[in-house]
Design a protein around this motif. Sequence first.
Motif, PDB file in Angstrom:
ATOM      1  N   MET A  77       0.813  -1.048   0.022  1.00 43.98           N
ATOM      2  CA  MET A  77      -0.131   0.064   0.090  1.00 43.98           C
ATOM      3  C   MET A  77       0.975   1.213   0.204  1.00 43.98           C
ATOM      4  N   VAL A  78       0.564   2.084  -0.853  1.00 42.01           N
ATOM      5  CA  VAL A  78       1.597   3.460  -1.023  1.00 42.01           C
ATOM      6  C   VAL A  78       0.635   4.433  -0.401  1.00 42.01           C
ATOM      7  N   THR A  79       1.466   5.155   0.601  1.00 42.05           N
ATOM      8  CA  THR A  79       0.735   6.348   1.346  1.00 42.05           C
ATOM      9  C   THR A  79       0.777   7.371   0.216  1.00 42.05           C
ATOM     10  N   ALA A  80       0.072   8.562   0.738  1.00 42.83           N
ATOM     11  CA  ALA A  80      -0.360   9.658  -0.166  1.00 42.83           C
ATOM     12  C   ALA A  80       1.142  10.576  -0.410  1.00 42.83           C
ATOM     13  N   ARG A  81       1.976  10.464   0.715  1.00 41.96           N
ATOM     14  CA  ARG A  81       3.093  11.027   0.770  1.00 41.96           C
ATOM     15  C   ARG A  81       4.139  10.475  -0.026  1.00 41.96           C
ATOM     16  N   GLU A  82       4.276   8.820  -0.132  1.00 48.50           N
ATOM     17  CA  GLU A  82       5.020   8.322  -1.023  1.00 48.50           C
ATOM     18  C   GLU A  82       4.809   8.498  -2.489  1.00 48.50           C
ATOM     19  N   ALA A  83       3.464   8.458  -2.636  1.00 48.19           N
ATOM     20  CA  ALA A  83       3.038   8.604  -4.226  1.00 48.19           C
ATOM     21  C   ALA A  83       3.492  10.055  -4.693  1.00 48.19           C
ATOM     22  N   PHE A  84       3.478  11.223  -3.840  1.00 47.70           N
ATOM     23  CA  PHE A  84       3.824  12.660  -4.046  1.00 47.70           C
ATOM     24  C   PHE A  84       5.073  12.830  -4.297  1.00 47.70           C
ATOM     25  N   GLU A  85       6.026  11.985  -3.472  1.00 45.87           N
ATOM     26  CA  GLU A  85       7.405  11.946  -3.675  1.00 45.87           C
ATOM     27  C   GLU A  85       7.703  11.403  -5.038  1.00 45.87           C
ATOM     28  N   ALA A  86       7.110  10.280  -5.395  1.00 44.98           N
ATOM     29  CA  ALA A  86       7.365   9.414  -6.468  1.00 44.98           C
ATOM     30  C   ALA A  86       7.156  10.319  -7.744  1.00 44.98           C
ATOM     31  N   LYS A  87       6.084  11.128  -7.859  1.00 42.44           N
ATOM     32  CA  LYS A  87       5.906  12.166  -8.803  1.00 42.44           C
ATOM     33  C   LYS A  87       6.738  12.931  -8.957  1.00 42.44           C
ATOM     34  N   LYS A  88       7.293  13.457  -7.774  1.00 47.91           N
ATOM     35  CA  LYS A  88       8.342  14.579  -8.157  1.00 47.91           C
ATOM     36  C   LYS A  88       9.720  14.029  -8.697  1.00 47.91           C
ATOM     37  N   LEU A  89      10.069  12.829  -8.274  1.00 48.59           N
ATOM     38  CA  LEU A  89      11.339  12.097  -8.637  1.00 48.59           C
ATOM     39  C   LEU A  89      11.242  12.145  -9.982  1.00 48.59           C
ATOM     40  N   ILE A  90      10.131  11.587 -10.622  1.00 43.46           N
ATOM     41  CA  ILE A  90       9.847  11.328 -12.002  1.00 43.46           C
ATOM     42  C   ILE A  90       9.834  12.821 -12.805  1.00 43.46           C
ATOM     43  N   ALA A  91       9.180  13.916 -12.218  1.00 34.46           N
ATOM     44  CA  ALA A  91       9.525  15.034 -13.081  1.00 34.46           C
ATOM     45  C   ALA A  91      10.652  15.657 -12.946  1.00 34.46           C
ATOM     46  N   ARG A  92      11.543  15.337 -12.038  1.00 33.69           N
ATOM     47  CA  ARG A  92      12.778  16.023 -11.748  1.00 33.69           C
ATOM     48  C   ARG A  92      13.890  15.332 -12.491  1.00 33.69           C
ATOM     49  N   TYR A  93      13.918  14.013 -12.425  1.00 33.02           N
ATOM     50  CA  TYR A  93      15.069  13.134 -12.920  1.00 33.02           C
ATOM     51  C   TYR A  93      14.747  12.249 -14.130  1.00 33.02           C
ATOM     52  N   GLY A  94      13.814  12.137 -14.816  1.00 29.83           N
ATOM     53  CA  GLY A  94      13.225  11.480 -15.888  1.00 29.83           C
ATOM     54  C   GLY A  94      13.649   9.937 -15.595  1.00 29.83           C
ATOM     55  N   VAL A  95      14.374   9.166 -16.459  1.00 31.87           N
ATOM     56  CA  VAL A  95      14.524   7.784 -16.554  1.00 31.87           C
ATOM     57  C   VAL A  95      15.136   7.380 -15.074  1.00 31.87           C
ATOM     58  N   VAL A  96      15.679   8.137 -14.698  1.00 32.65           N
ATOM     59  CA  VAL A  96      16.575   7.904 -13.277  1.00 32.65           C
ATOM     60  C   VAL A  96      15.433   7.923 -12.045  1.00 32.65           C
ATOM     61  N   GLY A  97      14.562   9.095 -12.379  1.00 34.03           N
ATOM     62  CA  GLY A  97      13.809   9.425 -11.268  1.00 34.03           C
ATOM     63  C   GLY A  97      12.531   8.253 -11.152  1.00 34.03           C
ATOM     64  N   LYS A  98      12.054   7.602 -12.566  1.00 39.58           N
ATOM     65  CA  LYS A  98      11.230   6.685 -12.766  1.00 39.58           C
ATOM     66  C   LYS A  98      11.722   5.199 -11.943  1.00 39.58           C
ATOM     67  N   VAL A  99      12.972   5.112 -12.041  1.00 37.22           N
ATOM     68  CA  VAL A  99      13.426   3.759 -11.264  1.00 37.22           C
ATOM     69  C   VAL A  99      13.314   4.313  -9.788  1.00 37.22           C
ATOM     70  N   ALA A 100      13.832   5.405  -9.547  1.00 32.97           N
ATOM     71  CA  ALA A 100      14.027   5.941  -8.033  1.00 32.97           C
ATOM     72  C   ALA A 100      12.522   6.015  -7.403  1.00 32.97           C
ATOM     73  N   ALA A 101      11.349   6.259  -8.219  1.00 33.35           N
ATOM     74  CA  ALA A 101      10.193   6.338  -7.803  1.00 33.35           C
ATOM     75  C   ALA A 101       9.514   5.089  -7.488  1.00 33.35           C
ATOM     76  N   SER A 102      10.053   4.115  -8.252  1.00 34.85           N
ATOM     77  CA  SER A 102       9.495   2.566  -7.821  1.00 34.85           C
ATOM     78  C   SER A 102      10.182   2.111  -6.622  1.00 34.85           C
ATOM     79  N   TYR A 103      11.379   2.577  -6.375  1.00 33.88           N
ATOM     80  CA  TYR A 103      11.854   2.140  -5.142  1.00 33.88           C
ATOM     81  C   TYR A 103      11.380   2.823  -3.852  1.00 33.88           C
TER      82      TYR A 103
END
Length: 117
Positions: free
Chosen positions: A1-27
């Motif tokens: 289960m993903v919390t709202a905070r984790e989902a928000f931070e994941a979206k920020k990682l994707i927006a800021r870092y692109g491909v690396v951010g997508k992988v970091a967001a999954s972690y």
Amino acid sequence: MVTAREAFEAKKLIARYGVVGKVAASYRTAGYQVKVENPEPGSDYNFVAERRGERLVVAVYAKSGQVPVEAVVKVANAAKELSGRPVLVLYGAGPRASGELVGKARELGVSLKRFRT
């Protein structure tokens, strides 16, 4: 289960870092605390993920073609310096792992992961 905070931070990682951010967001959504340190391709490692005393040093490789053995060696050395477990993520269908690469990864204790979107 993903919390709202984790989902928000994941979206920020994707927006800021692109491909690396997508992988970091999954972690991040898997419960790790993620710190992106080197978002440029070709660096020794891209981010560090920590959870419950476990530290992963992650390098993302996204170029098409054969993955060089040096990528495994670089992430293994970086993980040794940072006292973490090395992980090499092959992003997409482009990077191809040879038998030599898999053997070297096994020898150095590097986990190879395939990440597809």
